[in-house]
Design a protein around this motif. Structure first.
Motif, PDB file in Angstrom:
ATOM      1  N   ALA A   1       0.836  -1.202   0.000  1.00  0.00           N
ATOM      2  CA  ALA A   1       0.000   0.000   0.000  1.00  0.00           C
ATOM      3  C   ALA A   1       0.867   1.246   0.000  1.00  0.00           C
ATOM      4  CB  ALA A   1      -0.915   0.008   1.224  1.00  0.00           C
ATOM      5  N   THR A   2       0.303   2.312  -0.513  1.00  0.00           N
ATOM      6  CA  THR A   2       0.924   3.634  -0.406  1.00  0.00           C
ATOM      7  C   THR A   2      -0.145   4.608   0.072  1.00  0.00           C
ATOM      8  OG1 THR A   2       2.076   5.396  -1.607  1.00  0.00           O
ATOM      9  CG2 THR A   2       0.501   4.108  -2.877  1.00  0.00           C
ATOM     10  N   TRP A   3       0.266   5.504   0.991  1.00  0.00           N
ATOM     11  CA  TRP A   3      -0.705   6.440   1.562  1.00  0.00           C
ATOM     12  C   TRP A   3       0.005   7.725   1.965  1.00  0.00           C
ATOM     13  CZ3 TRP A   3      -4.566   5.201   6.178  1.00  0.00           C
ATOM     14  CH2 TRP A   3      -5.613   6.134   6.144  1.00  0.00           C
ATOM     15  N   ASN A   4      -0.432   8.825   1.374  1.00  0.00           N
ATOM     16  CA  ASN A   4       0.008  10.151   1.779  1.00  0.00           C
ATOM     17  C   ASN A   4      -0.917  10.615   2.903  1.00  0.00           C
ATOM     18  OD1 ASN A   4       0.209  13.026   2.007  1.00  0.00           O
ATOM     19  ND2 ASN A   4       1.079  13.150  -0.037  1.00  0.00           N
ATOM     20  N   LEU A   5      -0.340  10.849   4.089  1.00  0.00           N
ATOM     21  CA  LEU A   5      -1.151  11.171   5.261  1.00  0.00           C
ATOM     22  C   LEU A   5      -1.321  12.671   5.501  1.00  0.00           C
ATOM     23  CD1 LEU A   5      -0.164   8.457   7.900  1.00  0.00           C
ATOM     24  CD2 LEU A   5      -2.269   8.657   6.572  1.00  0.00           C
ATOM     25  N   GLY A   6      -0.830  13.507   4.609  1.00  0.00           N
ATOM     26  CA  GLY A   6      -1.149  14.926   4.677  1.00  0.00           C
ATOM     27  C   GLY A   6      -0.620  15.657   5.892  1.00  0.00           C
ATOM     28  N   TRP A   7       0.653  16.026   5.883  1.00  0.00           N
ATOM     29  CA  TRP A   7       1.286  16.773   6.980  1.00  0.00           C
ATOM     30  C   TRP A   7       1.150  16.053   8.318  1.00  0.00           C
ATOM     31  CZ3 TRP A   7       4.355  20.860   5.996  1.00  0.00           C
ATOM     32  CH2 TRP A   7       4.137  21.615   4.827  1.00  0.00           C
ATOM     33  N   HIS A   8       1.215  14.748   8.325  1.00  0.00           N
ATOM     34  CA  HIS A   8       0.986  13.993   9.558  1.00  0.00           C
ATOM     35  C   HIS A   8       2.180  14.095  10.504  1.00  0.00           C
ATOM     36  CE1 HIS A   8      -0.342  10.962  12.315  1.00  0.00           C
ATOM     37  NE2 HIS A   8       0.742  10.258  12.099  1.00  0.00           N
ATOM     38  N   MET A   9       1.880  14.392  11.773  1.00  0.00           N
ATOM     39  CA  MET A   9       2.889  14.504  12.833  1.00  0.00           C
ATOM     40  C   MET A   9       2.612  13.489  13.921  1.00  0.00           C
ATOM     41  SD  MET A   9       2.673  18.657  13.147  1.00  0.00           S
ATOM     42  CE  MET A   9       0.922  18.676  12.694  1.00  0.00           C
ATOM     43  N   SER A  10       3.606  13.220  14.747  1.00  0.00           N
ATOM     44  CA  SER A  10       3.371  12.401  15.933  1.00  0.00           C
ATOM     45  C   SER A  10       2.460  13.182  16.878  1.00  0.00           C
ATOM     46  CB  SER A  10       4.685  12.070  16.630  1.00  0.00           C
ATOM     47  OG  SER A  10       5.236  13.236  17.233  1.00  0.00           O
ATOM     48  N   ARG A  11       1.857  12.479  17.802  1.00  0.00           N
ATOM     49  CA  ARG A  11       0.965  13.153  18.746  1.00  0.00           C
ATOM     50  C   ARG A  11       1.714  14.193  19.567  1.00  0.00           C
ATOM     51  NH1 ARG A  11      -1.687   8.424  22.003  1.00  0.00           N
ATOM     52  NH2 ARG A  11      -2.225  10.193  23.349  1.00  0.00           N
ATOM     53  N   THR A  12       2.949  13.896  19.947  1.00  0.00           N
ATOM     54  CA  THR A  12       3.738  14.855  20.722  1.00  0.00           C
ATOM     55  C   THR A  12       4.033  16.100  19.898  1.00  0.00           C
ATOM     56  OG1 THR A  12       4.758  13.063  21.980  1.00  0.00           O
ATOM     57  CG2 THR A  12       5.899  15.188  21.983  1.00  0.00           C
ATOM     58  N   GLU A  13       4.441  15.903  18.642  1.00  0.00           N
ATOM     59  CA  GLU A  13       4.708  17.041  17.768  1.00  0.00           C
ATOM     60  C   GLU A  13       3.429  17.824  17.488  1.00  0.00           C
ATOM     61  OE1 GLU A  13       8.331  15.403  14.980  1.00  0.00           O
ATOM     62  OE2 GLU A  13       6.338  14.511  14.776  1.00  0.00           O
ATOM     63  N   ALA A  14       2.318  17.112  17.327  1.00  0.00           N
ATOM     64  CA  ALA A  14       1.047  17.781  17.058  1.00  0.00           C
ATOM     65  C   ALA A  14       0.644  18.684  18.219  1.00  0.00           C
ATOM     66  CB  ALA A  14      -0.042  16.755  16.784  1.00  0.00           C
ATOM     67  N   ALA A  15       0.904  18.234  19.444  1.00  0.00           N
ATOM     68  CA  ALA A  15       0.572  19.048  20.612  1.00  0.00           C
ATOM     69  C   ALA A  15       1.354  20.364  20.587  1.00  0.00           C
ATOM     70  CB  ALA A  15       0.860  18.274  21.890  1.00  0.00           C
ATOM     71  N   THR A  16       2.635  20.290  20.226  1.00  0.00           N
ATOM     72  CA  THR A  16       3.448  21.502  20.127  1.00  0.00           C
ATOM     73  C   THR A  16       2.956  22.387  18.997  1.00  0.00           C
ATOM     74  OG1 THR A  16       5.375  20.327  20.982  1.00  0.00           O
ATOM     75  CG2 THR A  16       5.792  22.377  19.796  1.00  0.00           C
TER      76      THR A  16
END
Length: 417
Positions: free
Chosen positions: A25-40
């Protein structure tokens, strides 16, 4: 050479497919960050910005507009490290920025994990637009306990990564710098390729994951007086993509001769099927794409340049993409791959993007899976996101927004080896 016929060749190959198969499979997740990075990131976007009267830039301040309320864009006057952090306008509803909460982001990661577990069930997944290994683990079932994971941490934040089932064994991952065009100024450099090497059934597999330059999608858009989509034209985005072709082909040819099986997948940002269905020379000077590319020639068709059949080990077959949601979706999918004109392409894309069809804003045309000699597959299938592909703002009764899983739908193929 035109290779519209290779879809038929693949269909014929199914009858003699090997007993062993891999689901890829291939999937572009669109600017996806880790949860920790997302919180920042959420804190940064929620913080105030004020306009500096000397520079005209919006800068972090003690008071002012939150980042969610600024006007973002490729050249927005905002003091923001786009190479490290996603812009604050990633999630939008009706063209308005949707402020993100940690709870909403956590729900999104859990929903992606459910799609991967229940609907992809892939042995190898190539991800695009992920910030690193932890960002991938966050969206794998049970934090990826059944998967090996690799991703790079340098270059810009829209990175590439792989996850593969542990029973396939240890893998070797490497980023392919040449595809990033390191000779350009840092701000103009694009994403590198990322490769995975595995030994499966005694055969050495090489998988290349790409996310090529954006905004040069299709030759169908090219019109007199408008260079948009013309790979050999004056559009600056197409000029960058043009430069990625030679290093991409060089990697494919080298890897094909040093391995037994080859797969190239990812977000090509190019509707390669449109190139295959249009007439015209592969190169502007009409020379053979199997010969070295002269300094004065440009490439009109990316897929026919990189897949010129020389050497034979590098002869790739692009998997025909299907949208088996409904008969109407399959028809729209077929039109989108071979549109008679720009209007038909846009109409088919709009149909497929609807929440009761595929549901992703970029439903078809960008993501592809190509396989080399010794591999066989009937098709690649688009996995619909439908309502999971939409973003909705928070309101009085729902304090957390609903976030789209991605603007791309996953693409999956069963490959015989």
């Amino acid at each position: 050479m035109k290779q519209v016929i290779f879809g038929l060749a693949l269909l014929l190959a199914v009858g003699t497919a090997h007993a062993e198969t891999l689901k890829v499979a291939t999937w572009n997740l669109g600017w996806h960050m880790s949860r920790t990075e997302a919180a920042t990131w959420i804190k940064k976007c929620s913080g105030p910005f004020a306009k500096n009267p000397q520079t005209g830039q919006w800068e972090p301040a003690t008071a002012g507009k939150p980042g969610w309320e600024l006007e973002w864009g490729r050249d927005a006057p905002i003091a923001w490290d786009i190479a490290r952090w996603a812009p604050c306008d990633v999630y939008q509803a009706n063209f308005e920025i949707v402020p993100v909460t940690e709870a909403a982001y956590l729900k999104r990661t859990k929903q992606i994990a459910a799609v991967i577990a229940d609907r992809l069930q892939a042995d190898i997944i190539g991800f695009q637009e992920v910030s690193g290994e932890q960002a991938i683990r966050d969206v794998l079932p049970e934090n990826g306990k059944d998967y090996e994971v690799c991703a790079f941490e340098n270059f810009k934040v829209q990175r590439l990564g792989f996850a593969w089932r542990k029973e396939l064994g240890a893998g070797e991952c490497a980023y392919e710098t040449s595809i990033s065009l390191p000779h350009l100024a840092t701000e103009l450099q694009v994403r590198p390729g990322y490769s995975l090497a595995l030994t499966i059934g005694g055969k050495r597999f090489r998988v290349l994951n790409v996310h090529l330059k954006s905004s040069c999608v299709t030759p169908v858009e090219a019109e007199p007086g408008s260079p948009r989509g013309a790979l050999a034209g004056d559009n600056p985005h197409c000029q960058i993509l043009q430069q990625q072709i030679v290093p991409l082909e060089a990697w494919i040819e080298g890897a094909s001769e040093s391995s037994d099986r080859l797969i190239v997948l990812g977000d090509f940002n190019r509707a390669i099927w449109h190139e295959l269905h249009l007439t015209g020379p592969v190169r502007t000077d009409g020379s053979d794409p199997a010969s070295p590319l002269g300094n004065s020639a440009k490439v009109n068709s990316l897929i026919e340049e990189i897949d010129d059949g020389a050497p034979a080990s590098s002869d790739l077959s692009a998997l025909v993409e299907h949208c088996p949601v409904s008969s109407a979706a399959e028809i729209a999918c077929a039109v989108a791959e071979a549109p008679p004109d720009k209007a038909a392409w846009r109409a088919a894309t709009k149909t497929l993007a609807a929440t009761d069809v595929l549901g992703c804003r970029n439903p078809v045309g960008l993501d592809h899976i190509l396989v080399g000699p010794g591999l066989s597959a009937k098709e690649a299938v688009k996995v619909p996101l439908q309502r999971l592909g939409r973003t909705l703002s928070a309101n009085a009764t729902h304090p957390n927004p609903i976030l789209a899983l991605s603007d791309h739908c996953p693409l999956v193929a069963k490959i015989g080896y």
